[in-house]
Design a protein around this motif. Sequence first.
Motif, PDB file in Angstrom:
ATOM      1  N   ALA A 189      -0.897   4.795   5.827  1.00  0.00           N
ATOM      2  CA  ALA A 189      -1.808   3.658   5.896  1.00  0.00           C
ATOM      3  C   ALA A 189      -1.840   2.860   4.599  1.00  0.00           C
ATOM      4  N   VAL A 190      -1.679   3.541   3.457  1.00  0.00           N
ATOM      5  CA  VAL A 190      -1.800   2.834   2.170  1.00  0.00           C
ATOM      6  C   VAL A 190      -0.469   2.252   1.696  1.00  0.00           C
ATOM      7  N   LYS A 191       0.629   2.589   2.353  1.00  0.00           N
ATOM      8  CA  LYS A 191       1.933   2.109   1.872  1.00  0.00           C
ATOM      9  C   LYS A 191       2.015   0.594   1.772  1.00  0.00           C
ATOM     10  N   GLU A 193      -6.802  -3.732   2.216  1.00  0.00           N
ATOM     11  CA  GLU A 193      -5.605  -3.895   3.019  1.00  0.00           C
ATOM     12  C   GLU A 193      -5.597  -2.922   4.209  1.00  0.00           C
ATOM     13  N   VAL A 194      -6.005  -1.678   3.923  1.00  0.00           N
ATOM     14  CA  VAL A 194      -6.071  -0.685   4.992  1.00  0.00           C
ATOM     15  C   VAL A 194      -7.102  -1.076   6.044  1.00  0.00           C
ATOM     16  N   ARG A 221      -9.671  -1.823  -9.594  1.00  0.00           N
ATOM     17  CA  ARG A 221      -9.290  -3.034  -8.872  1.00  0.00           C
ATOM     18  C   ARG A 221      -8.163  -2.753  -7.880  1.00  0.00           C
ATOM     19  N   SER A 222      -7.188  -1.945  -8.284  1.00  0.00           N
ATOM     20  CA  SER A 222      -6.055  -1.636  -7.403  1.00  0.00           C
ATOM     21  C   SER A 222      -6.510  -0.846  -6.171  1.00  0.00           C
ATOM     22  N   CYS A 223      -7.398   0.117  -6.399  1.00  0.00           N
ATOM     23  CA  CYS A 223      -7.897   0.920  -5.271  1.00  0.00           C
ATOM     24  C   CYS A 223      -8.680   0.041  -4.302  1.00  0.00           C
ATOM     25  N   ASP A 224      -9.464  -0.915  -4.835  1.00  0.00           N
ATOM     26  CA  ASP A 224     -10.217  -1.814  -3.961  1.00  0.00           C
ATOM     27  C   ASP A 224      -9.275  -2.656  -3.111  1.00  0.00           C
ATOM     28  N   ARG A 225      -8.192  -3.148  -3.699  1.00  0.00           N
ATOM     29  CA  ARG A 225      -7.255  -3.994  -2.969  1.00  0.00           C
ATOM     30  C   ARG A 225      -6.545  -3.193  -1.867  1.00  0.00           C
ATOM     31  N   VAL A 226      -6.137  -1.977  -2.218  1.00  0.00           N
ATOM     32  CA  VAL A 226      -5.468  -1.137  -1.216  1.00  0.00           C
ATOM     33  C   VAL A 226      -6.423  -0.804  -0.080  1.00  0.00           C
ATOM     34  N   ARG A 227      -7.699  -0.503  -0.414  1.00  0.00           N
ATOM     35  CA  ARG A 227      -8.700  -0.184   0.610  1.00  0.00           C
ATOM     36  C   ARG A 227      -8.918  -1.373   1.537  1.00  0.00           C
TER      37      ARG A 227
END
Length: 272
Positions: free
Chosen positions: A212-214, A266-267, A258-264
């Motif tokens: 899911a996070v790819k 997107e998922v 910030r990166s984790c928020d963006r990936v979340r």
Amino acid sequence: MRTTPASAKHHPHDDAPDTADAFRRLAELPDGPERDALRDEIVEAWLPMAQRLAGRFRSRGESYDDLRQVAALGLVKAVDRYDPARGNAFESYAVPTVTGEIKRHFRDHLWTLHVPRRVQDLRNRVRIAVQELSAGVQGAGAGASGRQPSVAEIAEYADMSEEDVRAGLEALESFSALSLDAELPGSEDGYSLSDALGSADPALDTVVDREAVKPGLAALPERERAILYMRFFRDMTQSRIAEQLGISQMHVSRLISRSCDRVREEVMRGAA
């Protein structure tokens, strides 16, 4: 020497009672004590027949007392459902009714696990074929050594495929389940079936999450992907990452957040 008149009525059961008049009276009586008493008399009169039918199934792993109870239940159903106006003898209706009740008992209560009806039918066909073939082979002298009929012989005799015969043969020994903790035959060290079973790979729980996070990770800038890799795959501390990249630890912390928020995000968009 006494002879039986040719006009005498023949019953497959020697002590078959004559209850024709009782059944006619039973059909005319309304519900009540008198009808119940007559019904009980009829059931009692035919009970020896039901018990003999139960005796035919004594060698199949069920207690005889239980089989007699099941047969008695089948007899009661036969008495209640029999219609003398149809002109058929009660015995011709009762025998298949009682036998069917006993067979249903085996099908529904003696299997530890639920077995498909098709497999149960295959088992019965194979069992009957084996019995009849064994009797025929031994009668011909070829079975003197106790040889059981082969799969091919059973298949030809019962008009079945060899695959179905094998399934039926396996089902013959499948009334009860083997405990996973039971020691395997030939094992001298307590080795059980459960020791041969694998266990679920804990990594399987993360497969869906990783897939899911790819897409979200692929969309991040290269430096942020590198920071996440070092933090979560190489288990590096934020201070060590900052030292390796030549930036402050506070900046590393902000980039990770910030990166984790963006990936979340997107998922979540992909799941919507």
